[in-house]
Design a protein around this motif. Sequence first.
Motif, PDB file in Angstrom:
ATOM      1  N   TRP A   1     -17.693  -3.644  15.722  1.00 16.33           N
ATOM      2  CA  TRP A   1     -17.575  -2.572  14.737  1.00 16.33           C
ATOM      3  C   TRP A   1     -18.560  -1.472  15.083  1.00 16.33           C
ATOM      4  CZ3 TRP A   1     -19.479  -7.437  14.143  1.00 16.33           C
ATOM      5  CH2 TRP A   1     -20.850  -7.553  13.853  1.00 16.33           C
ATOM      6  N   ILE A   2     -18.348  -0.323  14.460  1.00 16.02           N
ATOM      7  CA  ILE A   2     -19.229   0.823  14.684  1.00 16.02           C
ATOM      8  C   ILE A   2     -19.964   1.104  13.385  1.00 16.02           C
ATOM      9  CG2 ILE A   2     -19.284   3.294  15.240  1.00 16.02           C
ATOM     10  CD1 ILE A   2     -16.543   2.822  16.691  1.00 16.02           C
ATOM     11  N   GLU A   3     -21.244   1.474  13.479  1.00 14.09           N
ATOM     12  CA  GLU A   3     -21.987   1.836  12.271  1.00 14.09           C
ATOM     13  C   GLU A   3     -21.837   3.328  12.026  1.00 14.09           C
ATOM     14  OE1 GLU A   3     -26.018   0.462  12.207  1.00 14.09           O
ATOM     15  OE2 GLU A   3     -25.464  -1.611  12.683  1.00 14.09           O
ATOM     16  N   PRO A   4     -21.021   3.714  11.058  1.00 10.78           N
ATOM     17  CA  PRO A   4     -20.781   5.149  10.846  1.00 10.78           C
ATOM     18  C   PRO A   4     -21.938   5.810  10.101  1.00 10.78           C
ATOM     19  CG  PRO A   4     -19.546   3.891   9.242  1.00 10.78           C
ATOM     20  CD  PRO A   4     -20.286   2.889  10.078  1.00 10.78           C
ATOM     21  N   ARG A   5     -22.082   7.111  10.330  1.00 12.81           N
ATOM     22  CA  ARG A   5     -23.113   7.884   9.622  1.00 12.81           C
ATOM     23  C   ARG A   5     -22.510   8.708   8.493  1.00 12.81           C
ATOM     24  NH1 ARG A   5     -26.582  10.771  14.365  1.00 12.81           N
ATOM     25  NH2 ARG A   5     -27.805   8.973  15.029  1.00 12.81           N
ATOM     26  N   GLY A   6     -21.237   8.520   8.251  1.00 11.84           N
ATOM     27  CA  GLY A   6     -20.576   9.287   7.185  1.00 11.84           C
ATOM     28  C   GLY A   6     -19.148   8.818   7.027  1.00 11.84           C
ATOM     29  N   GLY A   7     -18.425   9.524   6.166  1.00 12.54           N
ATOM     30  CA  GLY A   7     -17.026   9.186   5.950  1.00 12.54           C
ATOM     31  C   GLY A   7     -16.843   8.078   4.938  1.00 12.54           C
ATOM     32  N   TYR A   8     -15.714   7.404   5.024  1.00 16.50           N
ATOM     33  CA  TYR A   8     -15.362   6.427   3.998  1.00 16.50           C
ATOM     34  C   TYR A   8     -15.037   5.036   4.527  1.00 16.50           C
ATOM     35  CZ  TYR A   8     -15.663   8.752  -0.434  1.00 16.50           C
ATOM     36  OH  TYR A   8     -16.160   9.312  -1.569  1.00 16.50           O
ATOM     37  N   PHE A   9     -15.157   4.852   5.850  1.00 14.60           N
ATOM     38  CA  PHE A   9     -14.652   3.590   6.387  1.00 14.60           C
ATOM     39  C   PHE A   9     -15.548   2.952   7.439  1.00 14.60           C
ATOM     40  CE2 PHE A   9     -11.079   6.284   5.144  1.00 14.60           C
ATOM     41  CZ  PHE A   9     -10.528   5.483   4.159  1.00 14.60           C
ATOM     42  N   ILE A  10     -15.346   1.649   7.570  1.00 12.85           N
ATOM     43  CA  ILE A  10     -15.889   0.911   8.692  1.00 12.85           C
ATOM     44  C   ILE A  10     -14.686   0.288   9.386  1.00 12.85           C
ATOM     45  CG2 ILE A  10     -17.304  -1.064   9.403  1.00 12.85           C
ATOM     46  CD1 ILE A  10     -18.866  -0.564   6.677  1.00 12.85           C
ATOM     47  N   SER A  11     -14.657   0.437  10.696  1.00 10.47           N
ATOM     48  CA  SER A  11     -13.522  -0.082  11.449  1.00 10.47           C
ATOM     49  C   SER A  11     -13.956  -1.356  12.155  1.00 10.47           C
ATOM     50  CB  SER A  11     -13.101   0.980  12.471  1.00 10.47           C
ATOM     51  OG  SER A  11     -12.104   0.477  13.309  1.00 10.47           O
ATOM     52  N   PHE A  12     -13.155  -2.385  11.997  1.00  9.04           N
ATOM     53  CA  PHE A  12     -13.490  -3.674  12.583  1.00  9.04           C
ATOM     54  C   PHE A  12     -12.419  -4.071  13.588  1.00  9.04           C
ATOM     55  CE2 PHE A  12     -13.413  -8.302  12.756  1.00  9.04           C
ATOM     56  CZ  PHE A  12     -14.751  -8.609  12.911  1.00  9.04           C
ATOM     57  N   ASP A  13     -12.847  -4.406  14.792  1.00  7.85           N
ATOM     58  CA  ASP A  13     -11.892  -4.890  15.795  1.00  7.85           C
ATOM     59  C   ASP A  13     -12.073  -6.385  15.987  1.00  7.85           C
ATOM     60  OD1 ASP A  13     -10.329  -2.619  16.600  1.00  7.85           O
ATOM     61  OD2 ASP A  13     -12.171  -1.782  17.431  1.00  7.85           O
ATOM     62  N   ALA A  14     -11.075  -7.126  15.559  1.00  8.64           N
ATOM     63  CA  ALA A  14     -11.096  -8.583  15.686  1.00  8.64           C
ATOM     64  C   ALA A  14     -10.622  -8.979  17.088  1.00  8.64           C
ATOM     65  CB  ALA A  14     -10.191  -9.200  14.633  1.00  8.64           C
ATOM     66  N   LEU A  15     -10.668 -10.280  17.380  1.00 14.11           N
ATOM     67  CA  LEU A  15     -10.062 -10.765  18.628  1.00 14.11           C
ATOM     68  C   LEU A  15      -8.577 -10.398  18.593  1.00 14.11           C
ATOM     69  CD1 LEU A  15     -11.590 -14.375  18.921  1.00 14.11           C
ATOM     70  CD2 LEU A  15     -12.325 -12.283  20.113  1.00 14.11           C
ATOM     71  N   PRO A  16      -8.009 -10.040  19.734  1.00 11.44           N
ATOM     72  CA  PRO A  16      -6.595  -9.669  19.756  1.00 11.44           C
ATOM     73  C   PRO A  16      -5.725 -10.738  19.094  1.00 11.44           C
ATOM     74  CG  PRO A  16      -7.595  -9.237  21.897  1.00 11.44           C
ATOM     75  CD  PRO A  16      -8.630  -9.954  21.080  1.00 11.44           C
ATOM     76  N   GLY A  17      -4.753 -10.265  18.323  1.00 10.31           N
ATOM     77  CA  GLY A  17      -3.831 -11.205  17.668  1.00 10.31           C
ATOM     78  C   GLY A  17      -4.347 -11.788  16.369  1.00 10.31           C
ATOM     79  N   CYS A  18      -5.503 -11.319  15.904  1.00  8.00           N
ATOM     80  CA  CYS A  18      -6.106 -11.936  14.709  1.00  8.00           C
ATOM     81  C   CYS A  18      -6.091 -11.080  13.444  1.00  8.00           C
ATOM     82  CB  CYS A  18      -7.557 -12.319  15.004  1.00  8.00           C
ATOM     83  SG  CYS A  18      -7.702 -13.708  16.136  1.00  8.00           S
ATOM     84  N   ALA A  19      -5.825  -9.766  13.574  1.00  3.29           N
ATOM     85  CA  ALA A  19      -6.014  -8.875  12.419  1.00  3.29           C
ATOM     86  C   ALA A  19      -5.129  -9.253  11.232  1.00  3.29           C
ATOM     87  CB  ALA A  19      -5.772  -7.426  12.842  1.00  3.29           C
ATOM     88  N   LYS A  20      -3.839  -9.405  11.496  1.00  3.57           N
ATOM     89  CA  LYS A  20      -2.920  -9.737  10.394  1.00  3.57           C
ATOM     90  C   LYS A  20      -3.344 -11.021   9.688  1.00  3.57           C
ATOM     91  CE  LYS A  20       1.524  -7.861  11.959  1.00  3.57           C
ATOM     92  NZ  LYS A  20       1.581  -6.606  11.204  1.00  3.57           N
ATOM     93  N   ALA A  21      -3.700 -12.032  10.498  1.00  2.00           N
ATOM     94  CA  ALA A  21      -4.085 -13.327   9.930  1.00  2.00           C
ATOM     95  C   ALA A  21      -5.362 -13.208   9.103  1.00  2.00           C
ATOM     96  CB  ALA A  21      -4.256 -14.353  11.050  1.00  2.00           C
ATOM     97  N   ILE A  22      -6.298 -12.377   9.558  1.00  2.00           N
ATOM     98  CA  ILE A  22      -7.563 -12.213   8.816  1.00  2.00           C
ATOM     99  C   ILE A  22      -7.288 -11.559   7.446  1.00  2.00           C
ATOM    100  CG2 ILE A  22      -9.748 -10.921   8.760  1.00  2.00           C
ATOM    101  CD1 ILE A  22      -9.835 -11.346  11.877  1.00  2.00           C
ATOM    102  N   VAL A  23      -6.461 -10.494   7.462  1.00  2.00           N
ATOM    103  CA  VAL A  23      -6.143  -9.798   6.211  1.00  2.00           C
ATOM    104  C   VAL A  23      -5.421 -10.750   5.244  1.00  2.00           C
ATOM    105  CG1 VAL A  23      -4.738  -7.939   5.214  1.00  2.00           C
ATOM    106  CG2 VAL A  23      -6.137  -7.495   7.240  1.00  2.00           C
ATOM    107  N   ALA A  24      -4.528 -11.567   5.803  1.00  3.20           N
ATOM    108  CA  ALA A  24      -3.806 -12.532   4.962  1.00  3.20           C
ATOM    109  C   ALA A  24      -4.765 -13.578   4.397  1.00  3.20           C
ATOM    110  CB  ALA A  24      -2.706 -13.208   5.780  1.00  3.20           C
ATOM    111  N   LYS A  25      -5.679 -14.019   5.239  1.00  3.76           N
ATOM    112  CA  LYS A  25      -6.660 -15.036   4.823  1.00  3.76           C
ATOM    113  C   LYS A  25      -7.530 -14.486   3.688  1.00  3.76           C
ATOM    114  CE  LYS A  25      -8.392 -19.084   5.360  1.00  3.76           C
ATOM    115  NZ  LYS A  25      -7.516 -20.240   5.138  1.00  3.76           N
ATOM    116  N   ALA A  26      -8.006 -13.256   3.869  1.00  7.18           N
ATOM    117  CA  ALA A  26      -8.862 -12.646   2.848  1.00  7.18           C
ATOM    118  C   ALA A  26      -8.114 -12.547   1.521  1.00  7.18           C
ATOM    119  CB  ALA A  26      -9.320 -11.263   3.310  1.00  7.18           C
TER     120      ALA A  26
END
Lengths: 428, 428
Positions: B343-368
């Motif tokens: 992830w990147i530590e932003p100095r402004g804006g509204y978001f933090i972007s997280f890059d999971a291991l490939p193939g994991c994003a959908k599963a992580i969002v579902a798990k949460a």
Amino acid sequence: MTPYKDLSREELLQEKESLEKQFAEVKAKGLKLDMSRGKPSAAQLDLAMGMMDVLNSSTDLKCREGVDCRNYGVLDGIREAKELLADMTEVSPDNIIIYGNSSLNIMYDTVARSMTHGVMGSTPWCKLDKVKFLCPVPGYDRHFKITEHFGIEMVNIPMHADGPDMDMVEEYVNNDPAVKGIWCVPKYSNPQGITYSDETVRRFARLKPAAEDFRIYWDNAYGIHHLYEDKQDNLVEILMECKKEGRPDMVYKFCSTSKVSFPGSGVAAIGASKANLEDIKKQMKIQTIGHDKLNQLRHVRFFGDIHGMVLHMRKHADILRPKFETVLDGLKTELGGLEIGSWIEPRGGYFISFDALPGCAKAIVAKAKEAGLVMTDAGATFPYGKDPLDSNIRIAPSYPTPEELKVATEIFVLSVKLVSIDKILLEK
Amino acid sequence: MTPYKDLSREELLQEKESLEKQFAEVKAKGLKLDMSRGKPSAAQLDLAMGMMDVLNSSTDLKCREGVDCRNYGVLDGIREAKELLADMTEVSPDNIIIYGNSSLNIMYDTVARSMTHGVMGSTPWCKLDKVKFLCPVPGYDRHFKITEHFGIEMVNIPMHADGPDMDMVEEYVNNDPAVKGIWCVPKYSNPQGITYSDETVRRFARLKPAAEDFRIYWDNAYGIHHLYEDKQDNLVEILMECKKEGRPDMVYKFCSTSKVSFPGSGVAAIGASKANLEDIKKQMKIQTIGHDKLNQLRHVRFFGDIHGMVLHMRKHADILRPKFETVLDGLKTELGGLEIGSWIEPRGGYFISFDALPGCAKAIVAKAKEAGLVMTDAGATFPYGKDPLDSNIRIAPSYPTPEELKVATEIFVLSVKLVSIDKILLEK
């Protein structure tokens, strides 16, 4: 009074001389008067100043459903605003979407969406060779500008005392699949102040369009804008009529509070069948996260309900009525019997429509301008700005003060007389 | 901490068991948490409550130029609003048009107008066989929805630490006349919080588009939305850079006060060259009589000037900063060294972007979601909702309370760990 056409050449020349003297006198005053647009006066705007106070920093800004109106959310309007504007346009709150500040903007977006995405699954109009709209004339210039902007061919439909020529409307709509819409101001129409008769509305509802994506653009801009408490026109509610005829999707109704609260800072809405609204929302959710809910709340809290709005409109009427009467009295006193123009006495709305002798409208507007009176451009009430008879002039009495209106009417009738005499002289 | 990939099968299974216990515990709490949208919190909205008082029934509602803001008129915004929003987006007040409440709506209208009417005389896009937009990814889902809605082909452009891959951008823009635009959030980008470097902006300005109607869609949504007073990103002003390069017409800048005053009840604007603005106004004057001038006045009277706005944004930062830090601390403490996400530590804006291991994003969002935490849909940050790697997740820390955020982060990291372990186990 003797009709001008029955006066001798000498009598006309004598009358002209006397009128020119009067005109020179009023011109010498160097006045600046404006009867060009349907703009409320400052006194009318003052009526809604209380709206500036209904929301303040200690107000609860949650709407009835518990949504914080200060934040994102609610695409199609808060429930209480839907109820208020639904009542205003006489449909169910389930048949309405609340937009931003301008019904003109909704109409533009509706045509724009139809161009690029079609209507409920039909072919986008930009993919068709020809698209036509019917335009009852005289009508509202800004309607015609929208269809002109999109290259839509406009067909003039004459207005009668009970609304558009329905024989012609039926002929076009039921047979020509290129006809996709008709612009209507069904109540206290712009500019004639005509309200469509019950039979006219029912004939609209009974249309059997050749094009499945034909829609009636029902701009009920003056639905509650009566001038009198005792003499009010009644308009049959068209969405229900269409529903009864089995074509609930055939009409879009537009309304706004522009001439109820503040023009530019009001709330606008579209009323239509659920199928139409679903189609619209598919696009709307791409276009915006939502409109100004605080302004929706401000309107609801100020007016309370439709009864509050009706009471408010009576105050507008009290200001507008004497203005209309000043102009109408002036026309009657000065032009009555001369047979150089005709007009209708409206019971509501924002305009008086004047029909001069053919070929005289442009010259009259130009003449009035000489003496400092700005009128709506002659021709503006027709598609492409072209009045085939050069006869119609729109008079907007709302903005000037009563004193200004008296002088403005004086200038106007002088201009009508002078131009008409020239025309009659030429033909003698 | 040992990277997960270096753990043995047994160690991973043991870790999984312990994590599942923790997950079950938090799930049992039946929480409802939302980190899905960049929505200000109630505390942030409270900051602008004074705006509800600046206009009241005894206020003078004329703007500086003497126009009664309650009435019709002024198509492109009152002068003082132009000055405020021009300063906000760092252009001259002569290079700005003030719209309604939503910059998204301006962007939509800009694309819609280009579809039906082209850009400064070019062929309308709806008449072309193919129109393409470049889309730096990950990016803002609502941008991509607009271009998708109009059937515009979207081309993914990878984001780097200094902005979009400019080699690729140049290659496309300078050679393919079907490329008509690029979506940019140049400062504190959505979702990564990246600010385009000086060199990136200059390379944008030096583009030599194959299409004369190519425009950079510069959505400076977070231009003044810093998190820190001492650590602020700087963005080179692009309109001036384009002007210097002899292509002043190449960029449209968008901004709004949605996350400054009230989302939905703010003021939005477009900044561009005069030639672009004239082109836009030709359409705008058909679309509307004007936007809400009272709301423009309300904003100007509340903020005073850009300095007032900057001071106001510091109060937002004071509320947002600890929230961002809560999430970032959680990520660092719990995921640091595990090599299952970056992830990147932003100095402004509204978001933090997280890059999971490939193939994991959908599963992580579902798990949460299982544990009651709603995240932005995985894939939403890519055109057509399709993240080719299924890796990127957008975290929006603004709306929940700090206490809720702590738990939300806990759920998130647990979900990341569990899904990643499954993935690594599969590959072992």
